[in-house]
Design a protein around this motif. Structure first.
Motif, short mmCIF file in Angstrom:
data_model
loop_
_atom_site.label_atom_id
_atom_site.label_comp_id
_atom_site.label_asym_id
_atom_site.label_seq_id
_atom_site.Cartn_x
_atom_site.Cartn_y
_atom_site.Cartn_z
N LEU A 1 1.10 24.79 -40.29
CA LEU A 1 0.84 25.34 -38.96
C LEU A 1 1.83 24.81 -37.93
O LEU A 1 2.20 25.52 -36.98
CB LEU A 1 -0.59 25.03 -38.52
N ALA A 2 2.28 23.59 -38.11
CA ALA A 2 3.19 22.98 -37.15
C ALA A 2 4.60 23.56 -37.24
O ALA A 2 5.35 23.52 -36.25
CB ALA A 2 3.24 21.47 -37.35
N VAL A 3 4.97 24.10 -38.42
CA VAL A 3 6.36 24.55 -38.59
C VAL A 3 6.47 26.06 -38.79
O VAL A 3 7.58 26.60 -38.74
CB VAL A 3 7.03 23.83 -39.78
N ALA A 4 5.36 26.75 -39.00
CA ALA A 4 5.42 28.17 -39.33
C ALA A 4 5.82 29.01 -38.12
O ALA A 4 5.32 28.81 -37.01
CB ALA A 4 4.08 28.65 -39.86
N THR A 5 6.70 29.97 -38.37
CA THR A 5 7.07 30.95 -37.35
C THR A 5 6.61 32.35 -37.74
O THR A 5 6.82 33.31 -37.00
CB THR A 5 8.59 30.95 -37.12
N ILE A 6 6.00 32.47 -38.92
CA ILE A 6 5.42 33.72 -39.39
C ILE A 6 3.99 33.44 -39.84
O ILE A 6 3.63 32.29 -40.10
CB ILE A 6 6.23 34.34 -40.56
N PRO A 7 3.15 34.48 -39.94
CA PRO A 7 1.77 34.24 -40.40
C PRO A 7 1.75 33.77 -41.85
O PRO A 7 2.61 34.15 -42.66
CB PRO A 7 1.12 35.62 -40.28
N PHE A 8 0.77 32.95 -42.17
CA PHE A 8 0.55 32.61 -43.58
C PHE A 8 -0.93 32.66 -43.90
O PHE A 8 -1.78 32.35 -43.07
CB PHE A 8 1.18 31.26 -43.96
N HIS A 9 -1.20 33.10 -45.13
CA HIS A 9 -2.56 33.15 -45.65
C HIS A 9 -2.71 32.07 -46.71
O HIS A 9 -1.76 31.83 -47.47
CB HIS A 9 -2.85 34.53 -46.26
#
Length: 252
Positions: free
Chosen positions: A52-60
């Motif tokens: 969550l701290a590094v994501a720039t796209i959604p993840f499931h």
């Protein structure tokens, strides 16, 4: 068949490094897992928080307490509910689930409970769908459960082998649920299989194996029953393979 939903490409990754590689290579979304050698199991909350701290796209995030079949004990199912609730509270974009009955049907009672616990997150049914006795019946069950998306290789090992069932699944879904194709997709076949299947989305894992940086290697111990050589191999997401495969898919 006309496209029912916006086309997206999801990359299946193991851990945060895989997520970063996938997003840098142009993925629309990531499925975050641990232990892809077992087909993917639930990653730790520490992994999810770091993602969550590094994501720039959604993840499931996959919610699967162990490898093997999708017929879970009462305690395993309770752990899945707790994982879904924790992931919802953390604020991930979605969860990936799947529960079956012993006779090869979607376990609607459990799936509905997981969907209810997940909302407002998006919910995908993973390849438990491919282990059902009747894929058309399974589609209807998922629609009744309120699942947003189903991941499938057409009930075969690869999308190449399952393309006819993939097409029939997309037709049965009729836009009521997103159908996401997977199974051996690569830059050489993804465009054709996108066209032939009529599926809404595509999902793949572009993995590569690299050697460990460990200098000292104990030749007498192998963890978890694997070959000793496996102790000194890492499975990573190949950025360039992801980039090439995405480009091929979007050119279809």
């Amino acid at each position: 068949m006309a496209q029912q939903h916006p086309f997206k490409i999801e990359i299946c990754v193991e851990g945060v490094d895989g997520l970063v590689a996938a997003q840098e290579a142009g993925a629309d979304r990531v499925e975050l897992c641990a232990s892809l050698l077992e087909g993917g199991i639930t990653p730790s909350l520490g992994v999810v928080k770091t993602a969550l701290a590094v994501a720039t796209i959604p993840f499931h995030v996959i919610v699967r307490p162990r490898g093997g079949d999708f017929l879970y004990s009462a305690l395993e199912f309770q752990s899945m509910l707790e994982d879904v609730k924790a992931l919802r509270e953390l604020g991930v974009a979605g969860v990936v689930i799947g529960c079956l009955t012993a006779d090869g049907r979607m376990d609607e009672e459990r799936m509905k409970a997981l969907v209810e616990a997940a909302r407002p997150l998006k919910v995908t049914c993973h390849r438990a769908f491919d282990m059902t006795a009747d894929f058309r019946e399974a589609v209807e069950a998922l629609v009744r459960c309120g699942v947003d998306r189903v991941l499938t290789s057409g009930q075969r090992d690869t999308a190449e082998e399952g393309v006819d069932i993939l097409k029939a699944t997309a037709e049965a879904a009729a836009g009521r649920i997103v159908v996401m194709a997977c199974g051996g997709l690569n830059e050489d076949n993804i465009a054709r299989l996108r066209r032939e299947s009529g599926c809404d989305e595509m999902h793949f894992a572009a993995l590569t194996t690299v050697g460990s940086a460990m200098q000292y290697r104990n030749p007498n111990v192998g963890m978890g029953g694997t070959a000793i050589e496996r102790e000194y191999e890492l499975t990573l997401t190949d950025r360039e393979a992801v980039r090439r495969t995405i480009a091929a898919a979007r050119a279809a």
